[in-house]
Design a protein around this motif. Structure first.
Motif, PDB file in Angstrom:
ATOM      1  N   MET A   1      25.531  41.797  49.171  1.00  0.00           N
ATOM      2  CA  MET A   1      26.486  40.682  48.535  1.00  0.00           C
ATOM      3  C   MET A   1      26.235  39.368  48.451  1.00  0.00           C
ATOM      4  N   TYR A   2      26.920  38.918  47.204  1.00  0.00           N
ATOM      5  CA  TYR A   2      26.620  37.524  46.936  1.00  0.00           C
ATOM      6  C   TYR A   2      27.930  36.795  47.136  1.00  0.00           C
ATOM      7  N   LYS A   3      27.684  35.432  47.447  1.00  0.00           N
ATOM      8  CA  LYS A   3      28.948  34.592  47.354  1.00  0.00           C
ATOM      9  C   LYS A   3      29.374  33.855  46.533  1.00  0.00           C
ATOM     10  N   LYS A   4      28.525  33.478  45.638  1.00  0.00           N
ATOM     11  CA  LYS A   4      28.393  32.859  44.292  1.00  0.00           C
ATOM     12  C   LYS A   4      27.589  33.261  43.164  1.00  0.00           C
ATOM     13  N   ILE A   5      28.002  33.912  42.154  1.00  0.00           N
ATOM     14  CA  ILE A   5      27.527  34.466  40.935  1.00  0.00           C
ATOM     15  C   ILE A   5      27.660  33.739  39.704  1.00  0.00           C
ATOM     16  N   LEU A   6      26.855  33.560  38.938  1.00  0.00           N
ATOM     17  CA  LEU A   6      26.823  32.894  37.652  1.00  0.00           C
ATOM     18  C   LEU A   6      26.743  34.081  36.280  1.00  0.00           C
ATOM     19  N   LEU A   7      27.624  34.110  35.625  1.00  0.00           N
ATOM     20  CA  LEU A   7      27.625  35.121  34.423  1.00  0.00           C
ATOM     21  C   LEU A   7      27.820  34.486  33.045  1.00  0.00           C
ATOM     22  N   PRO A   8      26.627  34.228  32.448  1.00  0.00           N
ATOM     23  CA  PRO A   8      26.709  33.623  31.296  1.00  0.00           C
ATOM     24  C   PRO A   8      27.376  34.687  30.310  1.00  0.00           C
ATOM     25  N   THR A   9      27.874  34.350  29.169  1.00  0.00           N
ATOM     26  CA  THR A   9      28.351  35.237  28.053  1.00  0.00           C
ATOM     27  C   THR A   9      28.171  34.521  26.751  1.00  0.00           C
ATOM     28  N   ASP A  10      27.870  35.148  25.829  1.00  0.00           N
ATOM     29  CA  ASP A  10      27.542  34.731  24.356  1.00  0.00           C
ATOM     30  C   ASP A  10      28.716  35.276  23.483  1.00  0.00           C
ATOM     31  N   GLY A  11      29.649  36.069  24.247  1.00  0.00           N
ATOM     32  CA  GLY A  11      31.007  36.607  23.275  1.00  0.00           C
ATOM     33  C   GLY A  11      30.354  37.763  22.696  1.00  0.00           C
ATOM     34  N   SER A  12      29.344  38.391  23.251  1.00  0.00           N
ATOM     35  CA  SER A  12      28.803  39.893  22.523  1.00  0.00           C
ATOM     36  C   SER A  12      29.808  40.670  23.236  1.00  0.00           C
ATOM     37  N   GLY A  13      29.611  41.976  22.845  1.00  0.00           N
ATOM     38  CA  GLY A  13      30.484  43.100  23.264  1.00  0.00           C
ATOM     39  C   GLY A  13      30.171  43.697  24.523  1.00  0.00           C
ATOM     40  N   TYR A  14      29.245  43.370  25.283  1.00  0.00           N
ATOM     41  CA  TYR A  14      28.719  44.006  26.436  1.00  0.00           C
ATOM     42  C   TYR A  14      29.400  43.433  27.964  1.00  0.00           C
ATOM     43  N   ALA A  15      30.304  42.650  27.746  1.00  0.00           N
ATOM     44  CA  ALA A  15      30.939  41.781  28.799  1.00  0.00           C
ATOM     45  C   ALA A  15      31.544  42.957  29.750  1.00  0.00           C
ATOM     46  N   GLU A  16      32.230  44.210  29.339  1.00  0.00           N
ATOM     47  CA  GLU A  16      32.447  45.323  30.704  1.00  0.00           C
ATOM     48  C   GLU A  16      31.358  45.708  31.510  1.00  0.00           C
ATOM     49  N   GLN A  17      30.186  45.872  31.111  1.00  0.00           N
ATOM     50  CA  GLN A  17      29.291  46.292  31.931  1.00  0.00           C
ATOM     51  C   GLN A  17      28.856  45.209  32.776  1.00  0.00           C
ATOM     52  N   GLU A  18      28.854  44.036  32.257  1.00  0.00           N
ATOM     53  CA  GLU A  18      28.441  42.891  33.197  1.00  0.00           C
ATOM     54  C   GLU A  18      29.585  42.657  34.262  1.00  0.00           C
ATOM     55  N   VAL A  19      30.730  42.557  33.702  1.00  0.00           N
ATOM     56  CA  VAL A  19      32.055  42.501  34.909  1.00  0.00           C
ATOM     57  C   VAL A  19      32.023  43.486  35.942  1.00  0.00           C
ATOM     58  N   ASP A  20      31.558  44.586  35.602  1.00  0.00           N
ATOM     59  CA  ASP A  20      31.520  45.959  36.706  1.00  0.00           C
ATOM     60  C   ASP A  20      30.484  45.447  37.459  1.00  0.00           C
ATOM     61  N   GLU A  68      37.150  32.855  28.345  1.00  0.00           N
ATOM     62  CA  GLU A  68      38.719  33.191  28.684  1.00  0.00           C
ATOM     63  C   GLU A  68      38.677  34.676  28.552  1.00  0.00           C
ATOM     64  N   HIS A  69      38.071  35.405  27.604  1.00  0.00           N
ATOM     65  CA  HIS A  69      38.238  36.774  27.260  1.00  0.00           C
ATOM     66  C   HIS A  69      37.500  37.576  28.541  1.00  0.00           C
ATOM     67  N   MET A  70      36.427  37.125  28.902  1.00  0.00           N
ATOM     68  CA  MET A  70      35.783  37.757  30.083  1.00  0.00           C
ATOM     69  C   MET A  70      36.496  37.345  31.338  1.00  0.00           C
ATOM     70  N   LYS A  71      36.940  36.457  31.618  1.00  0.00           N
ATOM     71  CA  LYS A  71      37.742  36.276  32.719  1.00  0.00           C
ATOM     72  C   LYS A  71      39.027  36.971  32.980  1.00  0.00           C
ATOM     73  N   GLU A  72      39.500  37.582  31.725  1.00  0.00           N
ATOM     74  CA  GLU A  72      40.838  38.353  31.595  1.00  0.00           C
ATOM     75  C   GLU A  72      40.325  39.836  32.215  1.00  0.00           C
ATOM     76  N   MET A  73      39.258  40.278  32.157  1.00  0.00           N
ATOM     77  CA  MET A  73      38.551  41.391  32.544  1.00  0.00           C
ATOM     78  C   MET A  73      38.522  41.487  34.098  1.00  0.00           C
ATOM     79  N   PHE A  74      38.547  40.577  34.698  1.00  0.00           N
ATOM     80  CA  PHE A  74      38.331  40.555  36.243  1.00  0.00           C
ATOM     81  C   PHE A  74      39.633  40.748  36.584  1.00  0.00           C
ATOM     82  N   ASP A  75      39.362  41.431  37.951  1.00  0.00           N
ATOM     83  CA  ASP A  75      40.827  41.899  38.797  1.00  0.00           C
ATOM     84  C   ASP A  75      41.241  40.316  39.143  1.00  0.00           C
ATOM     85  N   ASP A  76      42.828  40.161  39.438  1.00  0.00           N
ATOM     86  CA  ASP A  76      43.156  39.123  39.809  1.00  0.00           C
ATOM     87  C   ASP A  76      42.802  38.811  41.120  1.00  0.00           C
ATOM     88  N   SER A  77      42.345  39.570  41.916  1.00  0.00           N
ATOM     89  CA  SER A  77      41.841  39.219  43.322  1.00  0.00           C
ATOM     90  C   SER A  77      40.585  38.471  43.558  1.00  0.00           C
TER      91      SER A  77
END
Length: 141
Positions: A1-20, A68-77
């Motif tokens: 498990m990681y404490k801090k993860i960087l998630l770069p995005t270019d706005g492509s349609g693959y965000a769901e898999q990355e968020v998971d 902002e779009h990718m942020k909305e995909m994460f659980d509020d917790s």
């Protein structure tokens, strides 16, 4: 498990898999930093300055919308921070990873495609080759 993860995005349609993936790898109380790097067009003899300014504003706006779009995909917790930077994507991703002291970069294996990808090369590949920390390359179908 990681404490801090960087998630770069270019706005492509693959965000769901990355968020998971990120959600499963993040430890309790950890932080995700979503980053989008807006390119920047510089002036030339063939372009008018006001047109270049409008293009750069649009690129920055698109990058902001992507995080902002990718942020909305994460659980509020989950603790999520968003960043928009201007620069060269691979170099900026690695710079932010160092500045933010992240432990892992999670990046999509494919995003932009077609001629654009052919001309600039694969950002994911550059990050993978030059990062000084762990990189998880998420393959998309």
């Amino acid at each position: 498990m990681y404490k801090k993860i960087l998630l770069p995005t270019d706005g492509s349609g693959y965000a769901e898999q990355e968020v998971d993936r990120v959600s499963r790898l993040l430890c309790d109380g950890g932080e995700v930093i979503i980053l989008s790097v807006a390119g920047k067009i510089t002036s030339s003899a063939f372009q008018r300055k006001n047109k270049i300014k409008k293009v750069n504003e649009r690129l920055k706006r698109e990058a902001t919308e992507a995080v902002e779009h990718m942020k909305e995909m994460f659980d509020d917790s989950i603790n999520v921070k968003t960043l928009v930077k201007t620069g060269f994507p691979a170099e900026t991703i690695n710079q932010v990873a160092e500045e933010e002291d992240v432990e892992l970069i999670v990046i999509s294996a494919s995003g932009k495609s077609g001629l654009h990808k052919f001309l600039i090369g694969s950002v994911a590949e550059k990050v993978l080759k030059t990062a000084e920390i762990d990189v998880l390359l998420v393959h998309n179908n």
